[in-house]
Each structure stands twice: as C-alpha cells, then as structure tokens.
Write a protein that holds these residues in place. Sequence first.
Motif, short mmCIF file in Angstrom:
data_model
loop_
_atom_site.label_atom_id
_atom_site.label_comp_id
_atom_site.label_asym_id
_atom_site.label_seq_id
_atom_site.Cartn_x
_atom_site.Cartn_y
_atom_site.Cartn_z
N TYR A 54 -1.75 4.60 -4.13
CA TYR A 54 -0.71 4.29 -3.16
C TYR A 54 -0.21 5.57 -2.53
N ASP B 102 0.81 -1.21 0.00
CA ASP B 102 0.00 0.00 0.00
C ASP B 102 0.85 1.27 0.00
N HIS B 103 2.16 1.11 -0.06
CA HIS B 103 3.03 2.28 -0.01
C HIS B 103 4.22 2.00 -0.92
#
Lengths: 818, 53
Positions: free
Chosen positions: A649, A515-516
Amino acid sequence: MFAVEEEVAALKEGRKNRTQALCYHCGVPCITSTIAIDDKVFCCDGCRLVYELLNENGLCDYYRLQSHPGLSQIKTARTDKFAYLDNEDIAKQLYKFTNGDYTIVTFYIPGVHCSSCMWLLEHLNKVNKGILESRLNFTTKEVTIHFSRSVISLRKITELLTTIGYEPFISLDEAVEKKNKKLNKQKIYKLGIAGFCFGNIMMMSFPEYLSLNNGIEQQYAHLFRYLNLLLSIPVFFYCASEFFATAWKGLQQKTLNIDAPIALAIIITFARSIYEIAGNTGGGYLDSMCGIVFFMLAGRVVQERTYRSISFHRDYKSYFPIAVNVITTSGMESRSLQDLKEKDVVQLHNDEIIPADGIVVGGKAFIDYSFVTGESEPVTIKQNEMVYAGGRQVGEQLTIQIVTRVASSYLTSLWNHYAFSKNKEEKNDRASAIHILSRYFTWVLLFLAACTAIYWSVHDTSKIVPSITAMLIVACPCALLLSATFTNGNLLRIFSNNGLFLRDATVIEELGKTDHIVFDKTGTITESGNNHFFVAGHQLTEPEKSMLYTVVSPSKHPYSKAIAAWLGNRESRQTADWQEIAGKGITATVDGTMLLVGSAEFAGISKENIKENKAAVYIRIGDNVTSFHTSSVFRDSIPQMIPTLSHQYKLSLLSGDNDRQRSVMADLFGKSSELLFEQKPIDKLHYIESLQRKGKRPLMIGDGLNDAGALQQSNVGITLADDINNFTPSCDAILDAGKFANLPSLLKLARAARYIIGTGFAVSIIYNIIGLSFAMQGILRPMVAAILMPCSTLSIVIISGGLSSLVAKRLHLSLKTR
Amino acid sequence: MTALYLLVVISICVAGLFLAAFIWSVKTNQYEDQKGSSLRILFDDEFQKEIYK
C-alpha cells in the motif's frame, strides 16, 4: 562489579512480596496494608467502602463467585457528576416507562465483565428498598432497573451504581439508536417460517418425485399438491416480501438491483406452480421456490451481524457531557447542552470536557486537546483567551464564558460538512461487484430466454412457456448472492474474532479494494501519552541528577532531550571535556566525576547484563549504572507492521501535532510516504478527498474526534479503540487496539474475499448450465430442479465457508470465538 | 391408506407446534442474552439464610 543484576533481583523480589497482598475487592497489588477490615486488605478506601457496603447488606457472595471481581476504585468519580439527573427534563429522556412513581430505566454499564458483576447488579434491591427489581443483559451490558421514584431518585441510583464500581455510561443520543436495533426479529420469524414450509413441502413432494407420473394414486397427489400450495402461501406473501419490496424500490429508481431477478424467479415459479396444480398437470416447483427463499434469508441473517454493545454512528454528541453546571444569579444550575446559550458561565472540573467554545474567566486552564486535534501535549490557556469545545480540562476547577453555541463551535461545525450527509452503506452497495455481476447475469439470462423462445416458436410453440418459465426458475442469481452472503457472514465472524468489528458486510469489499492507507499519529501510531521513561538500576541522588542534566542538556539527541525533560529545569554545572560521539553517547567530567551516557556498549556494560529488557540509555556515574527505559513511542505492533504494509500500500501520515517527531516518523514510514503535520480536522478530510480525486481508494485509520471527518470521507474508516466499548467517532469499522498487529492479515483476508466469492459463483455457473440445458429443451422436471437447487446451495455454502476459513487459517488468524 | 390423510395432517400440526415454539422463544427474547442466562442459573439464594441465622 556492577550492581545491575542485584538490583533487578531485588526489584523482582520486591514485586514478589507485593503480589502476596492483593486487594480483596479488585485484585490490584496493595501498596500498604493499613487499609484493611478483618483479614482482608484493600488497595484504597474506595474498594474498602464497596466491601463495607456489600457486607452490610449481606451481599458478600459477590466475592465468592469470583475472586477479586471488583473494579479498582482508586480513581473515583466526583460526587456531583450526576447532578444533572435531578433535572427532570433530562431524566425523563432516560426513562423507559414511568407512571409518576414506578419507573423503569436502562443503563449501559461498560464495566460488567463476570458472573459476580451480574450477581451484584441483580441484587441491588438488597441495598436500597426503592429498587424493586434489576436485571442485567450480559451480552449488551445493559441493566434494567425498576424503581420507585418516591423512595430513590434516578441520580441516587446512578450514584449507587458508581459507588459499587459500575458507573453507567449515559448518552441521550444512543438511547434513541438502541431502539432502532430491535427490528431484526422480523427476519428471524421469516426464516423460521420459510424453513418450516420448505421442510414440509420437500417431504410432501417426495411421492411426486418418486412416482414417475402415475405411480401414486390420484387422490393423494391432490392432497399433497394442495397442502404444498397452502404451505407456500405464507412463504410467498410473508417471507419473500422483502425481495419484492427491494426489487420494486429499484425498479422505481429505474435500476435492476440484485433482488429484481430473484423476485421475478419467485413470482414465475409461484404462478407456474399454481397453474400446474390447478390444471392438474403436475406438482409445480413450490419446493424449489421455498428453498430459494429459505436459503436466501439464511444467508442474509448470517451476514447481518450486529454487535449490540458497539455503536458505529456516534458523533460528537456522545462524547460531550449531557449537561453542564451553569453559574446563574440564583446559584448553580444544571443545564443540558442544547439549552446552553452565549454568555452563559460554565463551571468545569478536572477531566471534564469543554462543551462549547468560550473564554476563560476563572481558574487555571490546562487543556488537553489530544482527542479533538491530535496535539499530544496539554496546553496552558491564559485568562480571557479562547478555549475550544472538546478540550478536556486537566487539574483544577475552571470557569468559562460561552461564546458560541454547541452546534456552531469550531469542532462541531465539522459535522456540517457534506461528507456527513452521505449514506456510505448505500454507496458501497451500489459499487459492489456482486451488484454488477448480477446485472450481467440478468441480461445474459434474458438473452438466452429470448433465444429459446425464438427457437421453440419455430419448432413447437407449445413449449415456449414451459421452457422459458423453467429457465427463469432454475437460473436465478441466488447462487451468486448466496456465495456472497455466506462468505461475508463467515468473514464478519472471523474479523470480529480477531478484533475488527465491521459496521456491515459491504465494508468487506471496500476494505479489499483499498490501495492507500492513511494513519493518524497521536493515539494511532503512538500511544496517547508520549515518552514515558522509567528508571532502573542505581537511583540517582539529587547532586547526580544535576550532573546528569549538565551532560544531557546541550545534546540534541531525542533521548537526551527526553532525559533533560524528565529531570526538569536545573542549573548546569561546570563541565570539562564534554564530548558527543554520534550514534554512541556522550562523555563528560562534572565535578571531577566521569559520566558516560549512551548505549550499553558505550557505557561499558557487558552483554550478559542486558538480556531481555534492553534499555534505551545507560548512564554510568563513577561505578554506579542507571538505565533509562522508554516505553516505546509507538504502539507495540507498529514498527513491524508499517514496513509490511508499505510493500502493498501507499502510506500517509496525518497528524494534528507539531512536527517534532518528523524524523522518527520519516524513519518508520520510509521515503515514499507522505507525512503531514499540524493538520486540522478539516484538513484531514480534504486530504482524503484529494486522494479520492486522484482515483485512490483510501483507508483511514484514526482514533479521535479530529479524525471524524477523514473517517467519514474515506472509502473505509477504521477507528482504533483501546476499549471497544468506549467512545469512538462514527466509522465503518472498529479495531481493538490490542489486536492492531492483525491488520495486515485482516486486509489480506478482505482482499481474498473477492476471489472466494468468485469461486462460489463459478461453481454456481456450472449448476446453472446444467439446469439451463434441461430447461431450454423444455424437459426440466421438478425432481431435477429439486436436486439441483439444494446441491448448488450446499456446495456454495461449503465452498464459501470453507475457503474463507482456510484463508484465515493460512494468515494465522484466530477462528475461534473469544 | 386413508389413514394417510390423518397422519399427514397430524404431522404438519406437530411440526407447526415446533414452529410456534420457535416464534414464541424469539418473541420473548430468549436468544437475546445467552451468556447471561447461563450464568444466572448458577446463582442460588444462599446468602439470605446467612442473614437470618
């Protein structure tokens, strides 16, 4: 009025002329026609030399198989680059076999690309009598050379290969790793045997299916049943052995892994079948058992994709040289890195890498640290100052005195960090959703079995054993596993067709969960070499350059600065009415001439003249127009990609460089992203760790050794490589830099994987319910099992393969193999 | 019908031969370098004649 169009036309004309003379050897346009033999023109002496060598030995068929097959020889290797191979201790590690004279050695040659390469490398024996045989493995780009050491030395062979343009890549570390890749054949044997037994057992079970109890004569029933049993023995004891082994390993660690219920199902099926056959009560479920083993093995083979010419486990050792030249009292000596001690004096040439931290004692040190720290500009180091391992000397010869050993140098000590001791593969596997699902599945199944047992113990005790064994046979989680393995297998194929090479299938799931995204700057967001200007249109004269410098030097605009840097240090002249108009350009009068520097509009250039090739800055001096084009600061795909990714993201940028590009990066990444500069390799690792502590699942994209720690620590570490065969730090995946634009689509595909596997699983549940409903009633006949099993398997293979290809197609990813 | 005994055994033996062939081909690395083999077969030794002319 303006000469721009004419200039462009002239340029194109010139280029056209040049394309007519291509180097006969490598196909690079020749600048001069003086380097020639007969009617063949060469771009450089290196290429001509290769041609001469091949011509002498009657090897000119090389040029007939492909036109211009060679690699450009403009940048030639130093003559004593391979001197260390004369050191017998080092050379010994490369030999595959030697009896003192007759020796076999294998080299990895990244330059191999066409049939001519292959032809030439397999005819090396024509060039030198000492080479007895050479054979190339085109897929792995490895050439195996048999030679006689009394005639030709290993060093001479490497030098010969280098001369003809096929410089081998020598790394002692990888020689060891390659050996470990050979083990996979066992799996292929198992698959073959399981397939053979499965097919034959199926065939011989047909009479049993169709007979409806007493249709076939008893004697034949015996024959078929015992033959089946005989055929299933290798499947049970050999092919299925790995399921038992992993299940047992899991049980020892007190965990129920995926293989446990499968092993249980296989054992129970086999035991019950033996019981039925021996007791002459039925034919057993041997066909189902072999089918399960066969399909499971097939799934695993599909999933286990190995890219043999790529390595995912490289550390600094494969980046560093194998040996360096040490100056001793008795002269120059080649010494391998681990034997390098403090106080040794090492000589380095242009383009060589500093092996260990040291002090400059001689020569001019101009060190490029971009790969180890991310600083984009080389730095000048004075005498008696420290240079750090991993830096690359640019320019003249340099002597340094070693201060610390290789393993404890500033850079290499990063590898002592605990992040490098973890086994990511195992960790990924344990966190996998399939793993968790299969555990639930096992418990639900055991619960249902218990219920059935209780039910039958009340109504009809004779049915307890048949119904429960039938349940365990029909409801094994293999369908779930199959949907995972076949989806992953197909996805790995699609990923690799689109330039992303994954270390193994567990990475897909992790990639889908990220997610990053954390980017490295130098080499990842930007091209390694920065700010290249090229100039078109009117070529500036020296006085004009000085005038231009006068105009741009006071400005703070990045382009002005870049132009000033390009012009070099000059003296400013007198100017009148210097004026900068924000967003447009600068105007000034120097020596009575009016200069306009800025956008096309500002410089008064009509739109027709700036069609496709839009320049960054236009300069008008009097009537002459010059345009400055930047080769963009970013990699081509970055400006479109970053905004796309930022929707889904959170993004961060980590740079080892100073923050002079902060404003450019801030514009690109937007306000919500974190931008950190002057990050040391260990800082990057810590940043990833801090994200993980916040519960994030970071994906790190980097390219250099300075990212190695972060790549290792992150949930998924992707290395960007301009040439996938070149050095890449250890990581989970390697992305071909040319295919960087595919990244958002690839990430979407990885996210879709979960749903595809889920769909396959849902379908398998339907089959399981049907099968279980028969089994719980104690009426599961072998034929029902024999129909259900391949049906469920086939539909799952079709669903997982079809869906994953469909999703990839929707994302405009290429499905074809390159 | 006793011919069935013979036929079944023969059929398994024939299938076994194919299995053996498969294992042999894997063992001798015939699947290791498919691209290379497909190129190598096109080479001929013509260049030698030219030298001896």
